[in-house]
Motif scaffolding. Structure first.
Motif, PDB file in Angstrom:
ATOM      1  N   ASN A 209    -139.122  -2.655 -17.293  1.00 34.92           N
ATOM      2  CA  ASN A 209    -137.834  -2.811 -16.608  1.00 34.92           C
ATOM      3  C   ASN A 209    -137.753  -4.184 -15.963  1.00 34.92           C
ATOM      4  OD1 ASN A 209    -137.159  -0.167 -17.236  1.00 34.92           O
ATOM      5  ND2 ASN A 209    -138.294   0.586 -15.470  1.00 34.92           N
TER       6      ASN A 209
ATOM      7  N   ILE B  84    -135.642  -0.829  -4.795  1.00 38.07           N
ATOM      8  CA  ILE B  84    -136.911  -0.298  -5.310  1.00 38.07           C
ATOM      9  C   ILE B  84    -138.015  -1.282  -4.984  1.00 38.07           C
ATOM     10  CG2 ILE B  84    -138.196   0.342  -7.372  1.00 38.07           C
ATOM     11  CD1 ILE B  84    -135.649   1.175  -8.677  1.00 38.07           C
TER      12      ILE B  84
ATOM     13  N   ASN C  40    -141.223  -1.911  -6.072  1.00 36.26           N
ATOM     14  CA  ASN C  40    -142.367  -1.776  -6.984  1.00 36.26           C
ATOM     15  C   ASN C  40    -143.037  -3.123  -7.164  1.00 36.26           C
ATOM     16  OD1 ASN C  40    -142.597   0.888  -7.630  1.00 36.26           O
ATOM     17  ND2 ASN C  40    -141.187   0.817  -9.358  1.00 36.26           N
TER      18      ASN C  40
ATOM     19  N   ASP D 170    -142.415   3.884  -6.944  1.00 36.09           N
ATOM     20  CA  ASP D 170    -143.133   4.836  -7.809  1.00 36.09           C
ATOM     21  C   ASP D 170    -144.541   5.074  -7.286  1.00 36.09           C
ATOM     22  OD1 ASP D 170    -141.217   3.297 -10.047  1.00 36.09           O
ATOM     23  OD2 ASP D 170    -141.427   5.478 -10.218  1.00 36.09           O
TER      24      ASP D 170
ATOM     25  N   PHE E  30    -140.686   8.083  -6.049  1.00 37.55           N
ATOM     26  CA  PHE E  30    -140.116   8.675  -7.270  1.00 37.55           C
ATOM     27  C   PHE E  30    -141.179   9.583  -7.896  1.00 37.55           C
ATOM     28  CE2 PHE E  30    -136.667   6.163  -6.442  1.00 37.55           C
ATOM     29  CZ  PHE E  30    -136.847   4.806  -6.608  1.00 37.55           C
TER      30      PHE E  30
ATOM     31  N   ARG F 207    -146.220   9.588 -21.565  1.00 39.07           N
ATOM     32  CA  ARG F 207    -146.016  10.075 -20.200  1.00 39.07           C
ATOM     33  C   ARG F 207    -146.614  11.473 -19.989  1.00 39.07           C
ATOM     34  NH1 ARG F 207    -140.754   7.275 -17.632  1.00 39.07           N
ATOM     35  NH2 ARG F 207    -142.186   7.385 -15.829  1.00 39.07           N
TER      36      ARG F 207
ATOM     37  N   LYS G 135    -138.672  14.415 -10.965  1.00 41.95           N
ATOM     38  CA  LYS G 135    -138.237  13.691 -12.148  1.00 41.95           C
ATOM     39  C   LYS G 135    -139.000  14.150 -13.360  1.00 41.95           C
ATOM     40  CE  LYS G 135    -141.296   9.617 -11.840  1.00 41.95           C
ATOM     41  NZ  LYS G 135    -141.397   8.197 -11.521  1.00 41.95           N
ATOM     42  N   HIS G 136    -138.433  13.903 -14.583  1.00 41.29           N
ATOM     43  CA  HIS G 136    -137.148  13.274 -14.914  1.00 41.29           C
ATOM     44  C   HIS G 136    -136.266  14.395 -15.443  1.00 41.29           C
ATOM     45  CE1 HIS G 136    -140.419  10.328 -15.460  1.00 41.29           C
ATOM     46  NE2 HIS G 136    -139.563   9.424 -15.039  1.00 41.29           N
TER      47      HIS G 136
ATOM     48  N   MET H 253    -134.277  12.833  -9.997  1.00 44.27           N
ATOM     49  CA  MET H 253    -133.951  11.683 -10.841  1.00 44.27           C
ATOM     50  C   MET H 253    -133.500  12.165 -12.210  1.00 44.27           C
ATOM     51  SD  MET H 253    -136.304   8.491 -12.142  1.00 44.27           S
ATOM     52  CE  MET H 253    -136.631   7.915 -10.498  1.00 44.27           C
TER      53      MET H 253
ATOM     54  N   PHE I 244    -133.810   9.775 -19.055  1.00 46.42           N
ATOM     55  CA  PHE I 244    -133.340   8.884 -20.116  1.00 46.42           C
ATOM     56  C   PHE I 244    -132.821   9.658 -21.324  1.00 46.42           C
ATOM     57  CE2 PHE I 244    -134.500   5.140 -18.128  1.00 46.42           C
ATOM     58  CZ  PHE I 244    -135.856   4.920 -17.970  1.00 46.42           C
TER      59      PHE I 244
ATOM     60  N   ASP J 275    -132.265   7.322 -13.691  1.00 53.67           N
ATOM     61  CA  ASP J 275    -133.436   6.518 -14.004  1.00 53.67           C
ATOM     62  C   ASP J 275    -132.942   5.096 -14.310  1.00 53.67           C
ATOM     63  OD1 ASP J 275    -136.488   7.314 -15.831  1.00 53.67           O
ATOM     64  OD2 ASP J 275    -135.965   5.627 -14.543  1.00 53.67           O
TER      65      ASP J 275
ATOM     66  N   MET K 132    -129.330   3.490 -10.549  1.00 53.47           N
ATOM     67  CA  MET K 132    -130.513   2.632 -10.502  1.00 53.47           C
ATOM     68  C   MET K 132    -130.356   1.463 -11.458  1.00 53.47           C
ATOM     69  SD  MET K 132    -134.537   3.444 -11.342  1.00 53.47           S
ATOM     70  CE  MET K 132    -134.758   4.748 -10.166  1.00 53.47           C
TER      71      MET K 132
ATOM     72  N   TRP L   1    -149.774   4.291 -13.499  1.00 54.30           N
ATOM     73  CA  TRP L   1    -148.982   4.088 -12.275  1.00 54.30           C
ATOM     74  C   TRP L   1    -149.930   3.796 -11.122  1.00 54.30           C
ATOM     75  CZ3 TRP L   1    -144.194   2.734 -12.017  1.00 54.30           C
ATOM     76  CH2 TRP L   1    -143.201   3.287 -12.852  1.00 54.30           C
TER      77      TRP L   1
ATOM     78  N   GLU M  90    -145.360   5.237 -19.237  1.00 52.10           N
ATOM     79  CA  GLU M  90    -144.043   4.933 -19.809  1.00 52.10           C
ATOM     80  C   GLU M  90    -144.156   3.972 -20.973  1.00 52.10           C
ATOM     81  OE1 GLU M  90    -141.044   3.615 -17.126  1.00 52.10           O
ATOM     82  OE2 GLU M  90    -139.594   3.302 -18.754  1.00 52.10           O
TER      83      GLU M  90
HETATM   84  C1  GLC Z   1    -138.878   3.895 -14.863  1.00 53.83           C
HETATM   85  C2  GLC Z   1    -139.334   5.340 -15.027  1.00 53.83           C
HETATM   86  C3  GLC Z   1    -139.189   6.162 -13.778  1.00 53.83           C
HETATM   87  C4  GLC Z   1    -139.354   5.280 -12.547  1.00 53.83           C
HETATM   88  C5  GLC Z   1    -138.205   4.285 -12.520  1.00 53.83           C
HETATM   89  C6  GLC Z   1    -138.342   3.284 -11.346  1.00 53.83           C
HETATM   90  O1  GLC Z   1    -138.252   3.445 -16.021  1.00 53.83           O
HETATM   91  O2  GLC Z   1    -138.774   6.077 -16.099  1.00 53.83           O
HETATM   92  O3  GLC Z   1    -140.178   7.190 -13.844  1.00 53.83           O
HETATM   93  O4  GLC Z   1    -139.343   6.070 -11.372  1.00 53.83           O
HETATM   94  O5  GLC Z   1    -138.058   3.578 -13.744  1.00 53.83           O
HETATM   95  O6  GLC Z   1    -139.422   2.453 -11.579  1.00 53.83           O
END
Ligand code: GLC
Length: 711
Positions: free
Chosen positions: A46, A62, A64, A95, A139, A153, A188-189, A232, A235, A267, A299, A406, A474
């Motif tokens: 992402n 977020i 992260n 996360d 999350f 996953r 989630k998810h 959450m 996808f 998500d 998001m 993670w 993921e």
């Molecule tokens: C990701 C994951 C999700 C996560 C979110 C934020 O693509 O699918 O599990 O919480 O984005 O990072």
């Protein structure tokens, strides 16, 4: 001094504060509150927003990746509180899946410990550390149902049993939200993501309504009942309607059926992805469909910010829909105290490395999650006579791979390897030789010679094989569950030398063992055990700890057997009809399998009554005796089977589990109080529960008895 505006008055009911604030906001301010901005290197899948894109009116960020810390959080919050017209604080999500700085085993491993209290404790400890680094909201827990280990996953799931995942969902929510330093949880998810076709992430899912109610929905319902503050949306396209625009699941089930009043966050880019999925022709249409279905917080992709104002002005989206989404977001913010305490004060945990207590908890969890799959001739623990030990394989000295996908702020350079921990624990005078033999993946054999030489000189061999952390999690889909690279070839070459050989697997999924298993005497499934992986594995290898894990997922022999799981419905014909011609149709290791360094005997199951009806209870008991010479922990898994029902029921349904430590020679009674409405009723394809008269079989290990449900 004028009285504070009602929304600022903490003595007023939350509902009143929400309505007051709602009445003061412009449409643009409302819509910005429904935007969640991703910052930092969230994860390689992402792309995060740039700092110049941050706005004081955003509802959430977020946190992260490396850029996310307490200072970042408080600086952004200062911007939101000082620079927006009404000073609404943002909520900061992250996360935090299985640890923050001290990393616990991956959830799939945690489930193999069969201990809800351990899950709760780990979540509570993680919440403390995460909050000290600026996190209000995790999350997690991920409670997807998956029976296809090709899907990366699967590592994040609590295994294949909906019942077990439901109990661990409850424990996680309570750990995160009711500990010393609570943070909001997020189920989630939602929903069906674990059925991604072919195990390929981000793919469509075809899930029958019956399976949705039997397997995918129960953990979410359990988490909602436990008080989770958020869900959450996922996808996946669910039977032609993507879950982030699916009114049936998001509103009819989640809101109208379960009365969930928390917030739903999409998500990452899931609203934008409706275009890819062919569920919207324009960005505006994707936006309108998502908010109409019940997605409150958007998001990352920014579609709500960009399109909702004009969609509302054009009458396409009713203002009431925006207001209802915002009520849910504001309710969570008020409930967690963000308006009174928008900033998080630094404390002893903020800049600390993992604490001794947290690492001890991680180590306890790692030991409990290891599963001893095979142990021929008591090859393990390593014998005291084995003066020369060869540790061979690419996972022998790996560190980051031990943490899983993670690992958040967990660090490979703080994670002792298997080799390091084995070396410090081997008795004086023992010799440990370590050879990687080959890489985790790739075709180079130049390490084979040294590895074989080490094995030849050794009294016993430990193989350390498995996956890199990027091979699960993921976007970690694999077409085969075979060990990557030349690891299988290395194992067979080492095993051919005939030394007592134990295999330790560090993986995010079950892996094919049908070639290796007959050639090694012992196998330990270590999964990805986290910050104290090396210590846990070394302690089990040396017998300092007695392994007690039991598989929370079926272990297939080959990729071709997938899907293969314990709660399959009965076949039309009995074996051998319909079985594979080339491999057995049974798993390599069944759900619930796991050995110990001691031996447990089960007596016959005893029932308090021969029959039961609604409104009554029936007690099942079994006495388990530790027949060995050392203490050990046994987990009793109670299953039922309904052999004849109006909807075919699985061959085995897990309905209760209990784990306890038994001293050598100790006999202990394990008890299950059966409540028919809770334990024997089953859902139909619309979620209505049926309790039917007839025979019920009860199983515990190899023992079974039958009783009758009376009308
Ligand atoms: C990701 C994951 C999700 C996560 C979110 C934020 O693509 O699918 O599990 O919480 O984005 O990072």
């Amino acid at each position: 001094m004028s009285a504070p505006a009602p929304f600022r008055d903490a003595s007023r009911p939350v509902a009143e504060r929400i309505e007051d604030l709602l009445g003061r906001l412009t449409l643009e301010e409302k819509v910005d509150q429904l935007h969640q901005c991703g910052i930092g290197d969230a994860n390689p899948n992402n792309l995060a927003a740039r700092a110049d894109e941050f706005r004081a009116t955003y509802g959430s960020f977020i946190l992260n990746g490396a850029q996310a810390d307490l200072a970042t959080r408080n600086a952004l919050q200062r911007m939101c509180v000082d620079q927006s017209r009404l000073g609404i604080p943002a909520i900061f999500g992250c996360d935090v899946i299985h640890g923050y700085r001290a990393i616990a085993p991956i959830p799939l491993a945690q489930a193999c410990a069969w201990d809800t209290e351990l899950v709760r404790r780990a979540c509570a400890a993680t919440a403390e550390m995460a909050h000290a680094h600026g996190v209000d909201w995790t999350f997690a827990p991920m409670v997807d149902h998956c029976v296809d280990p090709r899907w990366g996953r699967v590592a994040e799931t609590f295994g294949e049993s909906a019942f077990a995942a439901s109990r661990f969902a409850e424990a996680s929510v309570r750990g995160y939200q009711e500990g010393a330093t609570p943070i909001a949880a997020c189920l989630k998810h939602y929903v069906g993501y674990g059925a991604s076709e072919g195990g390929r992430d981000y793919s469509p899912t075809e899930v029958s309504p019956q399976s949705l109610w039997d397997n995918h929905l129960p953990p979410f319902e359990a988490g909602v009942r436990a008080g989770a503050k958020s869900v959450m949306s996922a996808f996946n396209d669910l039977n032609g309607v993507p879950t982030s625009a699916n009114r049936h699941t998001l509103t009819e089930i989640l809101r109208e059926r379960w009365k969930f009043d928390g917030l739903v966050v999409s998500d990452w880019n899931a609203v934008l992805q409706l275009l890819n999925q062919g569920f919207a022709a324009t960005e505006a249409e994707a936006t309108a469909r998502a908010i109409a279905a019940g997605v409150d917080l958007n998001m990352a992709d920014g579609f709500y910010r960009q399109h909702l104002p004009q969609l509302v002005r054009a009458g396409v989206v009713p203002l009431a829909a925006v207001d209802e989404a915002l009520r849910r977001v504001l309710r969570v913010k008020f409930e967690i105290g963000l308006f009174e305490r928008p900033f998080i004060e630094a404390n002893a945990l903020t800049s600390a490395a993992p604490t001794v207590a947290q690492l001890a908890l991680c180590e306890e969890f790692a030991v409990r999650s290891l599963v001893l799959l095979k142990n021929e001739s008591d090859t393990l623990p390593l014998p005291a006579t084995a003066k020369r030990v060869a540790l061979i394989g690419p996972l022998a000295t790996e560190r980051a791979a031990l943490l899983g996908s993670w690992a958040q702020q967990g660090r490979g350079d703080e994670t002792p390897s298997i080799a390091e921990e084995l070396r410090v624990r081997l008795p004086h005078g023992f010799e440990l030789r370590v050879e990687s033999g080959c890489a985790i993946e790739g075709g180079a054999r130049d390490g084979f010679a040294d590895a074989l030489a080490a094995a030849r000189d050794a009294d016993c061999v430990v193989l350390a094989l498995g996956e890199q952390w990027t091979m699960s999690g993921e976007n970690g889909s694999r077409s085969t569950i075979r060990l990557p690279g030349l690891q299988e070839e290395l194992a067979l070459a080492v095993a051919a030398l005939g030394k007592p050989t134990a295999l330790v697997l560090v993986t995010g999924r079950p892996v094919e063992l049908h070639a290796i298993e007959p050639r090694v005497a012992a196998i330990v499934a270590a999964w990805q055990p986290g910050s104290r992986a090396g210590a846990a594995i070394a302690r089990v290898l040396l017998g300092e700890a007695n392994p007690s894990g039991r598989l929370a997922i079926t272990w297939p022999r080959t990729t071709g057997q997938i899907p293969l799981f314990h709660q399959m419905r009965p076949r039309a014909r009995r074996e051998p009809e319909g079985c594979y011609q080339d491999v057995p149709t049974t798993p390599h290791y069944a759900f619930g399998h796991g050995l110990s360094y001691t031996r447990f005997d089960y007596g016959q199951i005893r029932l308090s009554h021969a029959s039961v009806r609604a409104g009554e209870t029936l007690v099942a008991e079994v006495t388990v005796t530790n027949r060995g010479t050392r203490a050990g922990r046994e987990t009793v898994l109670w299953f039922i089977r309904d052999p004849a029902a109006s909807i075919t029921r699985p061959l085995r349904e897990l309905k209760h589990f209990e784990s306890a430590e038994l001293a050598a020679g100790e006999a202990r009674v394990f008890r299950w109080e059966i409540v028919p409405e809770r334990d024997l009723a089953f859902p139909d394809a619309v979620g209505a529960r049926r309790l039917e008269a007839g025979e019920i079989q009860v199983f515990a290990a190899e023992r079974s008895v039958t009783f009758t449900v009376l009308a």
